[in-house]
Design a protein around this motif. Sequence first.
Motif, mmCIF file in Angstrom:
data_model
loop_
_atom_site.group_PDB
_atom_site.id
_atom_site.type_symbol
_atom_site.label_atom_id
_atom_site.label_comp_id
_atom_site.label_asym_id
_atom_site.label_seq_id
_atom_site.Cartn_x
_atom_site.Cartn_y
_atom_site.Cartn_z
ATOM 1 N N GLY A 40 0.926 -1.197 0.174
ATOM 2 C CA GLY A 40 0.093 -0.120 -0.015
ATOM 3 C C GLY A 40 0.841 1.358 0.004
ATOM 4 N N ALA A 41 1.791 1.411 0.730
ATOM 5 C CA ALA A 41 2.887 2.646 0.890
ATOM 6 C C ALA A 41 3.290 2.822 -0.625
ATOM 7 C CB ALA A 41 3.971 2.440 1.844
ATOM 8 N N HIS A 42 3.842 1.512 -1.172
ATOM 9 C CA HIS A 42 4.433 1.644 -2.303
ATOM 10 C C HIS A 42 3.762 2.238 -3.450
ATOM 11 C CE1 HIS A 42 7.408 1.067 -5.675
ATOM 12 N NE2 HIS A 42 6.538 0.214 -6.089
ATOM 13 N N LEU A 43 2.540 1.676 -3.514
ATOM 14 C CA LEU A 43 1.604 1.998 -4.690
ATOM 15 C C LEU A 43 1.026 3.557 -4.484
ATOM 16 C CD1 LEU A 43 -0.377 -1.301 -5.184
ATOM 17 C CD2 LEU A 43 1.719 -0.483 -6.769
ATOM 18 N N GLY A 44 1.067 3.691 -3.026
ATOM 19 C CA GLY A 44 0.505 5.266 -2.751
ATOM 20 C C GLY A 44 1.412 6.081 -3.191
ATOM 21 N N SER A 45 2.846 6.110 -2.894
ATOM 22 C CA SER A 45 3.831 6.849 -3.598
ATOM 23 C C SER A 45 3.860 7.202 -4.683
ATOM 24 C CB SER A 45 5.038 6.368 -3.268
ATOM 25 O OG SER A 45 5.710 5.220 -3.591
ATOM 26 N N LEU A 46 3.353 6.034 -5.684
ATOM 27 C CA LEU A 46 3.371 6.016 -7.083
ATOM 28 C C LEU A 46 2.245 6.644 -7.595
ATOM 29 C CD1 LEU A 46 4.282 2.491 -8.273
ATOM 30 C CD2 LEU A 46 5.773 4.387 -8.154
ATOM 31 N N ALA A 47 0.883 6.649 -6.440
ATOM 32 C CA ALA A 47 -0.267 7.307 -7.096
ATOM 33 C C ALA A 47 -0.041 8.750 -6.802
ATOM 34 C CB ALA A 47 -1.521 6.802 -6.374
ATOM 35 N N SER A 48 0.538 9.336 -5.735
ATOM 36 C CA SER A 48 0.946 10.635 -5.873
ATOM 37 C C SER A 48 1.782 11.160 -6.684
ATOM 38 C CB SER A 48 1.862 10.838 -4.125
ATOM 39 O OG SER A 48 0.904 10.239 -3.150
ATOM 40 N N LYS A 49 2.893 10.644 -7.228
ATOM 41 C CA LYS A 49 3.588 11.159 -8.239
ATOM 42 C C LYS A 49 2.734 11.216 -9.425
ATOM 43 C CE LYS A 49 7.717 8.979 -6.388
ATOM 44 N NZ LYS A 49 8.893 8.126 -6.556
ATOM 45 N N ASP A 50 1.705 10.134 -9.680
ATOM 46 C CA ASP A 50 1.142 10.204 -10.882
ATOM 47 C C ASP A 50 -0.033 11.331 -10.799
ATOM 48 O OD1 ASP A 50 0.479 9.017 -13.442
ATOM 49 O OD2 ASP A 50 -1.655 9.066 -12.359
ATOM 50 N N LEU A 51 -0.538 11.766 -9.698
ATOM 51 C CA LEU A 51 -1.626 12.828 -9.628
ATOM 52 C C LEU A 51 -0.910 14.224 -9.453
ATOM 53 C CD1 LEU A 51 -4.247 13.534 -8.865
ATOM 54 C CD2 LEU A 51 -3.730 13.509 -6.334
ATOM 55 N N LYS A 52 0.459 14.172 -9.200
ATOM 56 C CA LYS A 52 1.196 15.453 -9.327
ATOM 57 C C LYS A 52 1.264 15.848 -10.848
ATOM 58 C CE LYS A 52 5.695 17.690 -8.121
ATOM 59 N NZ LYS A 52 6.758 17.566 -7.379
ATOM 60 N N ALA A 53 1.885 14.668 -11.646
ATOM 61 C CA ALA A 53 2.022 14.721 -13.160
ATOM 62 C C ALA A 53 0.653 15.099 -13.738
ATOM 63 C CB ALA A 53 2.704 13.551 -13.589
ATOM 64 N N ARG A 54 -0.384 14.674 -13.490
ATOM 65 C CA ARG A 54 -1.532 14.931 -14.015
ATOM 66 C C ARG A 54 -2.183 16.266 -13.804
ATOM 67 N NH1 ARG A 54 -4.998 16.897 -16.472
ATOM 68 N NH2 ARG A 54 -6.856 16.045 -17.207
ATOM 69 N N CYS A 55 -1.991 16.904 -12.604
ATOM 70 C CA CYS A 55 -2.254 18.115 -12.211
ATOM 71 C C CYS A 55 -1.313 19.220 -12.825
ATOM 72 C CB CYS A 55 -2.209 18.433 -10.713
ATOM 73 S SG CYS A 55 -3.505 17.500 -9.825
ATOM 74 N N ALA A 56 -0.054 18.699 -13.112
ATOM 75 C CA ALA A 56 0.698 19.751 -13.841
ATOM 76 C C ALA A 56 0.264 19.692 -15.390
ATOM 77 C CB ALA A 56 1.992 19.401 -13.756
ATOM 78 N N ASP A 57 -0.117 18.804 -15.943
ATOM 79 C CA ASP A 57 -0.794 18.799 -17.418
ATOM 80 C C ASP A 57 -1.817 19.712 -17.533
ATOM 81 O OD1 ASP A 57 1.419 17.038 -18.069
ATOM 82 O OD2 ASP A 57 -0.003 15.188 -18.010
ATOM 83 N N GLY A 58 -2.694 19.766 -16.542
ATOM 84 C CA GLY A 58 -3.664 20.554 -16.591
ATOM 85 C C GLY A 58 -4.727 20.216 -17.730
ATOM 86 N N LEU A 59 -4.979 21.400 -18.655
ATOM 87 C CA LEU A 59 -5.859 21.185 -19.768
ATOM 88 C C LEU A 59 -4.780 20.901 -20.798
ATOM 89 C CD1 LEU A 59 -8.148 24.652 -19.467
ATOM 90 C CD2 LEU A 59 -8.449 22.257 -18.818
#
Length: 542
Positions: A40-59
């Motif tokens: 859970g901790a390992h996949l959670g860190s990957l999910a946090s990084k992916d969410l950060k990348a998605r928010c950086a992409d924006g529109l």
Amino acid sequence: MADLRPIAAPFVALGPSGAAVRTRLKNLTPADEKVVRLVGAHLGSLASKDLKARCADGLEHSTESWAARKRDLTAESSSRWAGSITKVTHDQWALARRGQAAHVQSLEAGITMIRHRLSLPVGQKGTKRAPGGYRCAHEWFHKARRLHVLEDRLDQVRADREAGRVHVVRGGRRLLGTRHNLDKAQLTEAEWRERWEAGRWFLRADGESGKRFGNETIRITPEGEVSIKLPAPLADLANAKHGRYVLAAKARFSHRGQEWADRVEANRAVAYRIHYDTGRGRWYVDASWQIPPTKTIPLQAALADDVIGVDTNADHLAAWRLDTHGNPIGRPRRFFFDLSGNAQHRDAQVRHALTRLLNWAKTCGVKTIAVEDLDFQPEKTREKYGRRRRFRQLVSGMPTGKFRARLTSMADATGIAIIAVDPAYTSKWAAQHWQKPMAGPTRKTTRHDAASIAIGRRAQGHPIRRRTTPPRAHQSDVHGHRTAQADRRVPGREGPRPRIPGPRTRSVPPDAASTRATRASTTVRGVRSDQAWVQDSLPLTD
């Protein structure tokens, strides 16, 4: 009547499109807990990084950027774990965008209301449709300052929305704010840290039809054996073939257990989520799957028999049974609930109240329930009801969305149709036309009971108002008016009453004019020998 807003037509609500069940994972060994926490901790860190990348992409998000993110995640987990992570990321971003749009609407409504009240003289009274000016110059001054604050906040939110920026906190913004109020939350730093880490774990996997038992990542057999496909960096912890880890705990689903077992045995898609309840110290697993939406019956078919109208309130449901003509039958029913406490308690209270309502409907043999299609979002702004704090708390505490979702899903399992009606003026018109007539010496009819009648009649297509009172000379008892409701298609529904020959009074017989000449005198002295006796007609009993 020209100022009334248009009233939408009633419709049959759609049934649920999915099902979810939960069970507890008991008897986990310390080794099992260690592996689950690491995954859970390992996949959670990957999910946090992916969410950060998605928010950086924006529109600027595109299919190519999504594929690139998924490839990077696949190298550190697996292709299926990567697909689940990116899907949850997209859902979080879309939810944040919807919340952002709702925030813009709320700010605009607040600014409009403040500008309206500032434009009025201080102390001017309001009307039923719009509030008046502020009470004093002190309040006017502070509201003018708040107007500038809201305008600046609105400009900032609009700029973020145009740029595609969203603000998302994995684990929850409320839990993040609790870190600065540990004393008020009655938590220690270690307890808060445990909740924070557990809230940011990621242990959910989407199902896939055609694969073994409907899921390749988190697999649960019909016998209850739970196994997890370990990410690539943790593959050395596997205790089974193909890099899988089998837990010692068994999963047994009680609710919808047979339906879940049928899907698993048929290798149909089932999604799973493993999570940890820090308050109870227990592990749970949720299973969810899609079901074909129940085909709704036509509105006319749903209204072929009696209907139960339900009025939703802050502490109870008011219900009344109506026949096909819109006439109330029997006595009103009230189903109380308590919305104080935590979210689980409130959810249980709503569920229990709906269970009692559905059981009563089944006892009466009624297959249709009419409810209001409520949405209090425009009414929750503090600018419209500034000093009426208790009223704002009352409106905000009513579980309108949860009530509607719960009722449709629970009614679908019992075969009861739900009709949603427009809530406009139901309480006002019901109190005007139904509250007083339905009260009796031994029954006190409340405004909410009358509103349930109005809701049921609106679902049936009948007007809420009762029949127009006939002229006093045409009333049946001269002291009241007729209250029986007839269908609008009945000929002569509002026509005159049928004429009965003779005067409608008990003091004079109906045939007095024709028998007066031959009627005998009431005294012996006045009787003439040439008169004949005539039998009187039957007494007037109507």
